[in-house]
Design an enzyme around this catalytic site. Structure first.
Site, mmCIF file in Angstrom:
data_model
loop_
_atom_site.group_PDB
_atom_site.id
_atom_site.type_symbol
_atom_site.label_atom_id
_atom_site.label_comp_id
_atom_site.label_asym_id
_atom_site.label_seq_id
_atom_site.Cartn_x
_atom_site.Cartn_y
_atom_site.Cartn_z
ATOM 1 N N ASP A 155 0.968 -1.089 0.079
ATOM 2 C CA ASP A 155 -0.078 -0.018 -0.181
ATOM 3 C C ASP A 155 1.152 1.241 -0.033
ATOM 4 O O ASP A 155 2.096 1.068 0.183
ATOM 5 C CB ASP A 155 -0.933 -0.184 1.324
ATOM 6 C CG ASP A 155 -1.750 1.175 1.261
ATOM 7 O OD1 ASP A 155 -2.368 1.719 0.343
ATOM 8 O OD2 ASP A 155 -1.891 1.682 2.783
ATOM 9 N N ASP A 160 -0.029 5.007 0.930
ATOM 10 C CA ASP A 160 -0.159 5.948 2.087
ATOM 11 C C ASP A 160 0.037 5.245 3.451
ATOM 12 O O ASP A 160 -0.840 4.374 3.834
ATOM 13 C CB ASP A 160 -1.190 6.653 2.004
ATOM 14 C CG ASP A 160 -1.528 7.993 2.960
ATOM 15 O OD1 ASP A 160 -0.481 8.112 3.465
ATOM 16 O OD2 ASP A 160 -2.644 8.431 3.159
ATOM 17 N N ARG A 194 -12.081 8.014 -2.684
ATOM 18 C CA ARG A 194 -12.382 9.512 -2.363
ATOM 19 C C ARG A 194 -14.011 9.524 -2.104
ATOM 20 O O ARG A 194 -14.569 10.292 -1.349
ATOM 21 C CB ARG A 194 -12.109 10.412 -3.458
ATOM 22 C CG ARG A 194 -12.091 11.827 -3.256
ATOM 23 C CD ARG A 194 -11.393 12.690 -4.450
ATOM 24 N NE ARG A 194 -10.312 12.139 -4.986
ATOM 25 C CZ ARG A 194 -9.568 12.346 -6.089
ATOM 26 N NH1 ARG A 194 -10.160 13.018 -6.890
ATOM 27 N NH2 ARG A 194 -8.574 11.869 -6.363
ATOM 28 N N ASN A 229 -3.839 9.721 -7.095
ATOM 29 C CA ASN A 229 -2.818 10.542 -6.984
ATOM 30 C C ASN A 229 -1.435 9.658 -6.862
ATOM 31 O O ASN A 229 -0.363 10.202 -6.432
ATOM 32 C CB ASN A 229 -2.878 11.709 -6.001
ATOM 33 C CG ASN A 229 -4.045 12.564 -6.278
ATOM 34 O OD1 ASN A 229 -4.112 13.115 -7.352
ATOM 35 N ND2 ASN A 229 -4.949 12.732 -5.531
#
Length: 212
Positions: A7, A9, A47, A116
């Site tokens: 992963d 973040d 999101r 992102n």
């Protein structure tokens, strides 16, 4: 174990504070209560799903068009904040673990729901380090659905059962197990009963994988 999928973040680099600041700006602008506790619910979540969680505290309802505008506002702020990221923001032990994996001939990939992802990797100087990148631009379902990890495994040309996933979010551990992969939990993900291994540092991952 032939491949390791990370992963992004919270594992490679932490952008939690940047997400918090961006969502907080959006929420404050619209009079929606938002704090660190709510922010923690957004880890590993897309999101759109994050916005739905935040809007539970709102006294008004929003149309799909308005929701798109809220997400765009948040993302515009977040992208500006990403410009401050640099190589020194890579979390402790990450580069040593990556170097050990490469030395051992293990393929490595990023599996992140973030759209992102590539910008973040570019800002911290790791855009060419991984053998494959699977991100939010390539999937229909975010974690705990295993889609992003399955995309990464396919790009690595590795069977899911031969992949190890390193995750810091419970939803990510659930996704890894749903994809029939070995799951190593770091940080908050250690609370997941589904994790195959729980570690406190990147170097402990090297021990779990028997890397020299």
């Amino acid at each position: 174990m032939k491949s390791v999928i990370f992963d992004l973040d919270g594992v490679i680099v932490s952008t939690d504070d940047l997400h918090f600041m961006a969502w907080k700006s959006m929420a404050d602008r619209n009079g929606i209560p938002f704090d660190r506790q709510i922010n923690n619910l957004l880890r590993g979540v897309s999101r759109a799903e994050s916005l739905e969680i935040i809007l539970r505290k709102s006294e008004k309802s929003y149309s799909e068009q308005q929701k798109q505008e809220l997400m765009q506002y948040k993302n515009d702020i977040y992208i500006k904040l990403l410009d401050n990221l640099k190589h020194s923001d890579i979390l402790p032990g990450v580069m040593e673990l990556i170097n050990r994996l490469k030395k051992a001939g293990v393929k490595i990939a990023i599996g992140s729901s973030s759209k992102n992802t590539r910008k973040i990797l570019q800002k911290i100087g790791l855009e060419t380090v991984f053998d494959a990148i699977a991100d939010g631009t390539e999937i229909q379902h975010s974690k705990p659905d295993p889609e992003v990890f399955l995309v990464a495994a396919r790009k690595l040309e590795t069977k899911p059962e031969d992949c190890v996933v390193v995750e810091d979010a419970v939803a990510g551990i659930e996704a890894a197990k749903a994809g029939n992969m070995t799951a190593i939990a770091v940080g908050d993900a250690a609370s997941s009963s589904l994790a195959d291994y729980r570690v406190n540092t990147m170097m402990q991952i090297a021990e779990v994988l028997n890397l020299e």
